[in-house]
Design an enzyme around this catalytic site. Structure first.
Site, PDB file in Angstrom:
ATOM      1  N   GLU A   1      -5.821  -0.631  16.080  1.00 42.32           N
ATOM      2  CA  GLU A   1      -6.447  -1.634  15.210  1.00 42.32           C
ATOM      3  C   GLU A   1      -5.458  -2.720  14.812  1.00 42.32           C
ATOM      4  O   GLU A   1      -4.334  -2.433  14.405  1.00 42.32           O
ATOM      5  CB  GLU A   1      -6.993  -0.960  13.952  1.00 42.32           C
ATOM      6  CG  GLU A   1      -7.611  -1.938  12.962  1.00 42.32           C
ATOM      7  CD  GLU A   1      -7.677  -1.377  11.546  1.00 42.32           C
ATOM      8  OE1 GLU A   1      -7.648  -2.190  10.608  1.00 42.32           O
ATOM      9  OE2 GLU A   1      -7.736  -0.140  11.383  1.00 42.32           O
TER      10      GLU A   1
ATOM     11  N   ARG B   1       2.227   1.269   9.978  1.00 44.35           N
ATOM     12  CA  ARG B   1       1.696   1.583   8.653  1.00 44.35           C
ATOM     13  C   ARG B   1       2.826   1.515   7.619  1.00 44.35           C
ATOM     14  O   ARG B   1       3.401   2.536   7.241  1.00 44.35           O
ATOM     15  CB  ARG B   1       1.056   2.975   8.676  1.00 44.35           C
ATOM     16  CG  ARG B   1       0.091   3.230   7.521  1.00 44.35           C
ATOM     17  CD  ARG B   1      -0.487   4.633   7.623  1.00 44.35           C
ATOM     18  NE  ARG B   1      -1.324   4.820   8.779  1.00 44.35           N
ATOM     19  CZ  ARG B   1      -2.639   4.576   8.806  1.00 44.35           C
ATOM     20  NH1 ARG B   1      -3.231   4.121   7.723  1.00 44.35           N
ATOM     21  NH2 ARG B   1      -3.328   4.797   9.905  1.00 44.35           N
TER      22      ARG B   1
ATOM     23  N   ARG C   1       0.839  -1.203   0.000  1.00 43.09           N
ATOM     24  CA  ARG C   1       0.000   0.000   0.000  1.00 43.09           C
ATOM     25  C   ARG C   1       0.871   1.249   0.000  1.00 43.09           C
ATOM     26  O   ARG C   1       1.836   1.344   0.758  1.00 43.09           O
ATOM     27  CB  ARG C   1      -0.909   0.019   1.240  1.00 43.09           C
ATOM     28  CG  ARG C   1      -1.845  -1.172   1.311  1.00 43.09           C
ATOM     29  CD  ARG C   1      -2.746  -1.131   2.528  1.00 43.09           C
ATOM     30  NE  ARG C   1      -3.530  -2.364   2.640  1.00 43.09           N
ATOM     31  CZ  ARG C   1      -4.376  -2.647   3.617  1.00 43.09           C
ATOM     32  NH1 ARG C   1      -4.566  -1.770   4.591  1.00 43.09           N
ATOM     33  NH2 ARG C   1      -5.039  -3.790   3.633  1.00 43.09           N
TER      34      ARG C   1
ATOM     35  N   ARG D   1       1.494  -6.076  12.928  1.00 41.87           N
ATOM     36  CA  ARG D   1       0.884  -5.449  14.105  1.00 41.87           C
ATOM     37  C   ARG D   1       0.793  -6.426  15.273  1.00 41.87           C
ATOM     38  O   ARG D   1       0.815  -6.008  16.432  1.00 41.87           O
ATOM     39  CB  ARG D   1      -0.493  -4.878  13.744  1.00 41.87           C
ATOM     40  CG  ARG D   1      -0.396  -3.715  12.763  1.00 41.87           C
ATOM     41  CD  ARG D   1      -1.698  -2.967  12.620  1.00 41.87           C
ATOM     42  NE  ARG D   1      -1.552  -1.860  11.670  1.00 41.87           N
ATOM     43  CZ  ARG D   1      -2.440  -0.891  11.504  1.00 41.87           C
ATOM     44  NH1 ARG D   1      -3.541  -0.871  12.234  1.00 41.87           N
ATOM     45  NH2 ARG D   1      -2.230   0.074  10.623  1.00 41.87           N
TER      46      ARG D   1
ATOM     47  N   SER E   1      -9.698  -5.714  10.899  1.00 41.76           N
ATOM     48  CA  SER E   1     -10.948  -5.088  10.497  1.00 41.76           C
ATOM     49  C   SER E   1     -11.782  -6.140   9.781  1.00 41.76           C
ATOM     50  O   SER E   1     -11.321  -6.743   8.809  1.00 41.76           O
ATOM     51  CB  SER E   1     -10.673  -3.892   9.572  1.00 41.76           C
ATOM     52  OG  SER E   1     -11.834  -3.130   9.363  1.00 41.76           O
TER      53      SER E   1
END
Length: 422
Positions: free
Chosen positions: A347, A275, A260, A389, A350
């Site tokens: 987070e 991230r 990403r 994460r 999701s």
């Protein structure tokens, strides 16, 4: 993608529901385009009818010569008009499709109102943060001191927002991947697949990444895309297919690297593993009967939660408000893990129900019974979990006063019995 007929026939409801997530919605241009499309279709059909009548008159040998000549000229004019109608219809249909591609999914009625993360609703909280008699450090400091996370080396190779895992760090990543895949296949009934990381444009369109989020994707010069999540490849395994309803739900789990650009993050979460441009993830994908998809969402969340429970990591489940949901989702739960080094929940998964939003784009349907009208399936997906994460959460929650990291008990068999990272 939303159903055009539903949007046109229920415009007020669509506007009301979409306004919950993004403020004022104006569908006037879309409605006008659809009316123009219908006008062009009527004009084309009328022209074709007249064309057939003139052709019959032209072929009838008893028709006077002057009338045949008039029919010949009229046919030429009609043929040119029909080509113009066809071109105009194709153009307006392309414009309509583009408009529908940019419309987000409608929030389900059970989704709370709200504009952002502050309006999300906590559903439950599992586990208590561990009491530490020392000042907890974040995963970057811990990882660099233990020489298991190397951000400078990654920056020298690839630039910012990459990491090199070394030694026990790489071992921990691999152990987590194997543990998660084993749990979901052996106990939760998912079928493991390993799908391509490079996909074509239509595949990204099928799951909603394109055209709206093209700036966030890595694309090759020959128009291939690196997947942002295994959801893209795995959901599209059944594009353009008619399902046997007896095989719903179909459940897949897939490990992949994810890529990403994070084009819209503007410097947010640039420190550490939060991230990255490239990270690894175990993804859960369900293809479900429309009548059962929201129950399947709850079980999907439970499956992802089980990873955190067995790792004994404190977490909470959040129901996202309408304004904080992803573009294609109709209902989303986030799992947020406690990070003592950052003194906050973040987070880690999701889990979303897309209803028929993706299935319409990828044309995935089923017949309830032979001869019945086809219906679109519902698609769901969720992280089970994001591995980087999870590494971050383990380093911060299992840190010791001396800077070592205790290995969670459930992972020790996957790490050759290693119980402490020094």
């Amino acid at each position: 993608m939303l159903d055009l007929k539903f949007v046109v026939d229920n415009t007020e409801e669509v506007v009301r529901r979409l306004s919950r997530r993004s403020g004022k919605i104006n569908l006037a241009e879309l409605i006008a385009c659809n009316e123009e499309r219908k006008r062009l279709i009527r004009a084309y059909d009328d022209g074709r009818f007249e064309q057939r009548q003139l052709s019959e008159a032209f072929k009838d040998k008893s028709t006077p010569i002057d009338e045949q000549e008039a029919a010949r000229e009229k046919l030429k004019t009609l043929s040119a008009s029909l080509k113009q109608y066809e071109a105009a219809k194709a153009e307006i249909e392309s414009k309509l499709e583009d408009m529908l591609y940019y419309l987000p999914n409608m929030p389900h009625d059970s989704v709370p109102d709200g504009k952002g993360s502050d309006d999300n609703v906590e559903i439950r909280r599992i586990g208590q943060p561990r009491a530490m008699d020392f000042q907890p450090r974040d995963h970057v400091d811990l990882g660099e001191q233990l020489q298991i996370l190397d951000f400078p080396a990654a920056a020298a190779i690839s630039g910012a927002r990459f990491v090199v895992y070394r030694g026990a760090g790489a071992y921990l990543e691999r152990a987590l991947m194997m543990f998660m895949l084993d749990l979901h296949t052996r106990e939760h009934g998912y079928t493991e697949v390993l799908a391509p990381f490079l996909v074509q444009r239509h595949t990204m369109i099928g799951t909603g990444q394109l055209p709206k989020f093209e700036d966030d994707a890595f694309r090759t010069e020959d128009d291939y895309f690196l997947i942002p999540t295994a959801e893209v490849s795995v959901t599209n395994l059944h594009r353009e297919q008619m399902f046997d309803p007896g095989k719903l739900p179909t459940k897949y789990v897939s490990y992949s690297s994810c890529f990403r650009r994070e084009a819209g993050s503007y410097g947010k979460d640039t420190r550490g593993l939060t991230r990255l441009h490239q990270f690894q993830k175990v993804e859960l994908v369900k293809l479900a009967h429309p009548d059962e998809s929201f129950a399947e969402l709850e079980s999907l969340v439970t499956n992802a939660e089980e990873v955190l429970k067995r790792l004994e990591l404190p977490y909470r489940v959040m129901l996202l408000c309408a304004g904080d949901m992803g573009f294609g989702s109709t209902k989303t739960y986030d799992l947020e893990v406690w990070l003592p080094g950052q003194n906050q929940y973040r987070e880690i998964s999701s889990c979303s129900n897309y209803a028929d939003f993706q299935a319409r784009r990828a044309n995935m349907r089923f017949r309830a019974e032979p001869g019945a009208k086809p219906r679109y399936i519902h698609t769901l997906n969720g992280s089970g979990l994001a591995i980087g994460r999870t590494v971050m959460a383990i380093l911060e929650n299992y840190q010791q006063a001396d800077g070592t990291i205790a290995v969670p008990a459930v992972l020790r068999p996957y790490m050759g019995g290693l119980d402490v990272i020094r």
